[in-house]
Design a protein around this motif. Sequence first.
Motif, PDB file in Angstrom:
ATOM      1  N   VAL A   1     -60.574 -46.833   9.392  1.00  0.00           N
ATOM      2  CA  VAL A   1     -61.149 -45.888  10.104  1.00  0.00           C
ATOM      3  C   VAL A   1     -60.659 -45.447  11.342  1.00  0.00           C
ATOM      4  O   VAL A   1     -60.837 -46.075  12.357  1.00  0.00           O
ATOM      5  N   GLN A   2     -60.089 -44.499  11.577  1.00  0.00           N
ATOM      6  CA  GLN A   2     -59.460 -44.069  12.745  1.00  0.00           C
ATOM      7  C   GLN A   2     -60.213 -43.259  13.654  1.00  0.00           C
ATOM      8  O   GLN A   2     -60.407 -43.760  14.901  1.00  0.00           O
ATOM      9  N   LYS A   3     -61.219 -42.569  13.131  1.00  0.00           N
ATOM     10  CA  LYS A   3     -62.050 -41.765  13.767  1.00  0.00           C
ATOM     11  C   LYS A   3     -63.148 -41.168  12.955  1.00  0.00           C
ATOM     12  O   LYS A   3     -62.804 -41.017  11.757  1.00  0.00           O
ATOM     13  N   ILE A   4     -64.467 -40.908  13.463  1.00  0.00           N
ATOM     14  CA  ILE A   4     -65.265 -40.005  12.868  1.00  0.00           C
ATOM     15  C   ILE A   4     -65.171 -38.906  13.500  1.00  0.00           C
ATOM     16  O   ILE A   4     -65.556 -38.771  14.844  1.00  0.00           O
ATOM     17  N   ASP A   5     -64.967 -37.609  12.764  1.00  0.00           N
ATOM     18  CA  ASP A   5     -64.795 -36.318  13.423  1.00  0.00           C
ATOM     19  C   ASP A   5     -65.811 -35.353  12.823  1.00  0.00           C
ATOM     20  O   ASP A   5     -66.374 -35.591  11.822  1.00  0.00           O
ATOM     21  N   GLN A   6     -65.409 -33.956  13.133  1.00  0.00           N
ATOM     22  CA  GLN A   6     -65.946 -33.086  12.709  1.00  0.00           C
ATOM     23  C   GLN A   6     -65.153 -31.886  12.031  1.00  0.00           C
ATOM     24  O   GLN A   6     -63.915 -31.767  12.729  1.00  0.00           O
ATOM     25  N   MET A   7     -65.092 -31.213  11.186  1.00  0.00           N
ATOM     26  CA  MET A   7     -64.394 -30.231  10.719  1.00  0.00           C
ATOM     27  C   MET A   7     -65.213 -29.018  10.422  1.00  0.00           C
ATOM     28  O   MET A   7     -66.484 -28.890  10.023  1.00  0.00           O
ATOM     29  N   ILE A   8     -64.572 -27.869  10.276  1.00  0.00           N
ATOM     30  CA  ILE A   8     -65.245 -26.646   9.923  1.00  0.00           C
ATOM     31  C   ILE A   8     -64.913 -26.385   8.299  1.00  0.00           C
ATOM     32  O   ILE A   8     -63.864 -26.393   8.034  1.00  0.00           O
ATOM     33  N   ALA A   9     -66.303 -26.474   7.619  1.00  0.00           N
ATOM     34  CA  ALA A   9     -66.040 -26.207   6.134  1.00  0.00           C
ATOM     35  C   ALA A   9     -65.836 -24.619   5.938  1.00  0.00           C
ATOM     36  O   ALA A   9     -66.019 -23.692   6.709  1.00  0.00           O
ATOM     37  N   SER A  10     -65.553 -24.135   4.685  1.00  0.00           N
ATOM     38  CA  SER A  10     -65.169 -23.052   4.225  1.00  0.00           C
ATOM     39  C   SER A  10     -66.426 -21.816   4.721  1.00  0.00           C
ATOM     40  O   SER A  10     -65.916 -20.464   4.768  1.00  0.00           O
ATOM     41  N   ASN A  11     -67.739 -22.233   4.653  1.00  0.00           N
ATOM     42  CA  ASN A  11     -68.671 -21.461   5.123  1.00  0.00           C
ATOM     43  C   ASN A  11     -69.132 -21.430   6.279  1.00  0.00           C
ATOM     44  O   ASN A  11     -69.970 -20.840   6.784  1.00  0.00           O
ATOM     45  N   GLY A  12     -68.226 -21.856   7.314  1.00  0.00           N
ATOM     46  CA  GLY A  12     -68.306 -21.885   8.751  1.00  0.00           C
ATOM     47  C   GLY A  12     -69.150 -23.189   9.206  1.00  0.00           C
ATOM     48  O   GLY A  12     -69.193 -23.182  10.587  1.00  0.00           O
ATOM     49  N   ALA A  13     -69.630 -23.975   8.508  1.00  0.00           N
ATOM     50  CA  ALA A  13     -70.594 -25.112   8.954  1.00  0.00           C
ATOM     51  C   ALA A  13     -69.821 -25.981   9.481  1.00  0.00           C
ATOM     52  O   ALA A  13     -68.465 -26.409   8.779  1.00  0.00           O
ATOM     53  N   LYS A  14     -70.485 -26.804  10.376  1.00  0.00           N
ATOM     54  CA  LYS A  14     -69.449 -28.258  10.968  1.00  0.00           C
ATOM     55  C   LYS A  14     -69.855 -29.432  10.053  1.00  0.00           C
ATOM     56  O   LYS A  14     -71.204 -29.571   9.764  1.00  0.00           O
ATOM     57  N   ILE A  15     -69.036 -30.125   9.596  1.00  0.00           N
ATOM     58  CA  ILE A  15     -69.682 -31.166   8.892  1.00  0.00           C
ATOM     59  C   ILE A  15     -68.670 -32.500   9.094  1.00  0.00           C
ATOM     60  O   ILE A  15     -67.517 -32.400   9.568  1.00  0.00           O
ATOM     61  N   THR A  16     -69.308 -33.595   9.050  1.00  0.00           N
ATOM     62  CA  THR A  16     -68.809 -34.899   9.319  1.00  0.00           C
ATOM     63  C   THR A  16     -67.836 -35.375   8.511  1.00  0.00           C
ATOM     64  O   THR A  16     -67.463 -35.170   7.202  1.00  0.00           O
ATOM     65  N   CYS A  17     -66.629 -35.974   9.019  1.00  0.00           N
ATOM     66  CA  CYS A  17     -65.602 -36.439   8.013  1.00  0.00           C
ATOM     67  C   CYS A  17     -65.104 -37.953   8.847  1.00  0.00           C
ATOM     68  O   CYS A  17     -65.131 -38.010   9.579  1.00  0.00           O
ATOM     69  N   ALA A  18     -64.588 -38.732   7.683  1.00  0.00           N
ATOM     70  CA  ALA A  18     -63.786 -39.936   8.283  1.00  0.00           C
ATOM     71  C   ALA A  18     -62.446 -39.707   8.023  1.00  0.00           C
ATOM     72  O   ALA A  18     -61.807 -39.415   6.965  1.00  0.00           O
ATOM     73  N   VAL A  19     -61.861 -39.934   9.160  1.00  0.00           N
ATOM     74  CA  VAL A  19     -60.302 -39.925   9.062  1.00  0.00           C
ATOM     75  C   VAL A  19     -59.735 -41.546   9.117  1.00  0.00           C
ATOM     76  O   VAL A  19     -60.080 -42.266   9.877  1.00  0.00           O
ATOM     77  N   ILE A  20     -58.792 -41.833   8.207  1.00  0.00           N
ATOM     78  CA  ILE A  20     -58.721 -42.975   7.892  1.00  0.00           C
ATOM     79  C   ILE A  20     -57.001 -43.071   7.867  1.00  0.00           C
ATOM     80  O   ILE A  20     -56.289 -42.226   7.143  1.00  0.00           O
ATOM     81  N   ASP A  21     -56.627 -44.147   8.527  1.00  0.00           N
ATOM     82  CA  ASP A  21     -55.161 -44.398   8.642  1.00  0.00           C
ATOM     83  C   ASP A  21     -54.946 -45.404   7.364  1.00  0.00           C
ATOM     84  O   ASP A  21     -55.391 -46.390   7.474  1.00  0.00           O
ATOM     85  N   THR A  22     -53.977 -44.975   6.326  1.00  0.00           N
ATOM     86  CA  THR A  22     -53.750 -45.784   5.395  1.00  0.00           C
ATOM     87  C   THR A  22     -53.043 -47.066   5.737  1.00  0.00           C
ATOM     88  O   THR A  22     -51.949 -47.070   6.459  1.00  0.00           O
ATOM     89  N   ASP A  23     -52.972 -48.236   5.024  1.00  0.00           N
ATOM     90  CA  ASP A  23     -52.100 -49.115   4.848  1.00  0.00           C
ATOM     91  C   ASP A  23     -50.996 -49.162   3.912  1.00  0.00           C
ATOM     92  O   ASP A  23     -50.142 -50.416   3.847  1.00  0.00           O
ATOM     93  N   GLY A  24     -51.105 -48.232   2.997  1.00  0.00           N
ATOM     94  CA  GLY A  24     -49.959 -48.318   1.885  1.00  0.00           C
ATOM     95  C   GLY A  24     -50.303 -49.286   0.814  1.00  0.00           C
ATOM     96  O   GLY A  24     -49.678 -49.309  -0.366  1.00  0.00           O
ATOM     97  N   LYS A  25     -51.355 -50.285   1.045  1.00  0.00           N
ATOM     98  CA  LYS A  25     -51.901 -51.352  -0.188  1.00  0.00           C
ATOM     99  C   LYS A  25     -52.557 -50.765  -1.163  1.00  0.00           C
ATOM    100  O   LYS A  25     -52.379 -51.242  -2.390  1.00  0.00           O
ATOM    101  N   GLN A  26     -53.281 -49.887  -1.171  1.00  0.00           N
ATOM    102  CA  GLN A  26     -54.243 -49.274  -2.149  1.00  0.00           C
ATOM    103  C   GLN A  26     -55.054 -50.107  -2.785  1.00  0.00           C
ATOM    104  O   GLN A  26     -55.152 -50.409  -4.120  1.00  0.00           O
ATOM    105  N   GLU A  27     -55.566 -51.292  -1.913  1.00  0.00           N
ATOM    106  CA  GLU A  27     -56.335 -52.360  -2.510  1.00  0.00           C
ATOM    107  C   GLU A  27     -57.785 -51.701  -2.887  1.00  0.00           C
ATOM    108  O   GLU A  27     -58.557 -51.122  -2.277  1.00  0.00           O
ATOM    109  N   LEU A  28     -58.109 -52.317  -4.023  1.00  0.00           N
ATOM    110  CA  LEU A  28     -59.431 -51.830  -4.648  1.00  0.00           C
ATOM    111  C   LEU A  28     -60.461 -52.496  -3.998  1.00  0.00           C
ATOM    112  O   LEU A  28     -60.328 -53.839  -3.903  1.00  0.00           O
TER     113      LEU A  28
END
Length: 435
Positions: free
Chosen positions: A75-102
């Motif tokens: 997890v790079q950061k916990i951020d906020q983005m604007i949804a299509s209805n104009g509301a601010k919503i929390t999101c997780a920005v994740i830097d991937t490692d390419g392994k796709q481990e389950l």
Amino acid sequence: MKLHGIKIPHLKNTADTVPIHIPVPKTVTIPMSMHIGKPAEILVKRGDNVKVGQLIGKADGNISAHIHSSVSGTVQKIDQMIASNGAKITCAVIDTDGKQELSETIKPPPVNDFDSFISAVKESGAVGLGGAGFPSFAKLNVNDLSKIQAVVINAAECEPYITSDTRTMLDKTQYISKGISAIKKYMNVKKFIIGIETNKPAAIAKMRELAKNDNSIEVMVLPSMYPQGGEKVLVFNTMKKIIPKGRLPIDVGAVVINITTLAFIGEYLETGIPLIEKCITIDGSAVKEPKNVIAPIGTHIKDLIESAGGLKYEPAKIIYGGPMMGIAVPSMNEPVLKNTNAVIFMDKKEAQLPETTACINCGACLSHCPFMLDPRSIALAYKIGNAEELQKLCVDMCMECGCCSYVCPANRPLVQTNKLAKIKLREYLNSKKGV
């Protein structure tokens, strides 16, 4: 009674294109709200390591949905983005490692009765994948199962361009069957109706093959008339039931589920892998190589378009979903959501809005509205600020399908006006309640 609609170009250019998995993107952005209802409660913080399928957002309330990581990484950061209805919503920005481990938590859910079935659907993170994003467990959690006369499976896919549901029918038929079997067993449903438009002959053949030895399944081939896939329209055309204003499909004995949602539930019961990826149609006049792709939820649009050969023109408009009811997005950095079934890239010519002229009172908008609303009168009531009149005109019944705008010879933005009028009516009703 006959419900109205319009004939529109199908543009199903990618119906025969088998979906391909895109490379794992370097970064994904996963919002905590990709559904109708309350956003999920975020469970991760900056610096946390996550794996594929790990729960990172917990459903908060009766109308909410779990959110799972679609990638492995940090997890790079916990951020906020604007949804299509104009509301601010929390999101997780994740830097991937390419392994796709389950995640170690992934396993098929134990299901042996109705309650455990509903619990499994909730744990999967399933939402309506046809557009609206209503949490699936809440829709299926019917208090009185004896009220269900039929489960209507929405396979209409009536918008231009989109073929991701078509690919589900062609590529994941066995999971559609598993989903039907589970609902039949745990919800005691006796009848299933697959509503599908005539313009999908290969998918119709697949669905008929699925149903040939099961008398509880009816494949109902419907005219290619937009908006055939609208919930109320589909229930009327398959069951001849009218859902009254302010009521739900279950009030007339129907449960409506999108066919890709149904297939996902069937697959989840077998694998235990939650909703972490989507089949998405990439098309439009600005796209070099229209195709269907499978992408992790949270993938940025700029990474999607690379897998379709890039752009041949600078896009003047980018739309989540189809051109009739889709939502325009502000940039190529927007993420794939759970209910993203297509991303349409329009060049300047395709996106150009026509010049608007005065209403000529031809009545085309009224005669083509599926619910026989009067967009002319709604526009006038909105212009003069008459909320009481908007209530009488039932503007809150508008499903925002866009039929009125499409047929208007004066090119008036009627559906946009209806949206604004619904907001004005809601504000008026809230003021009366003292909200």
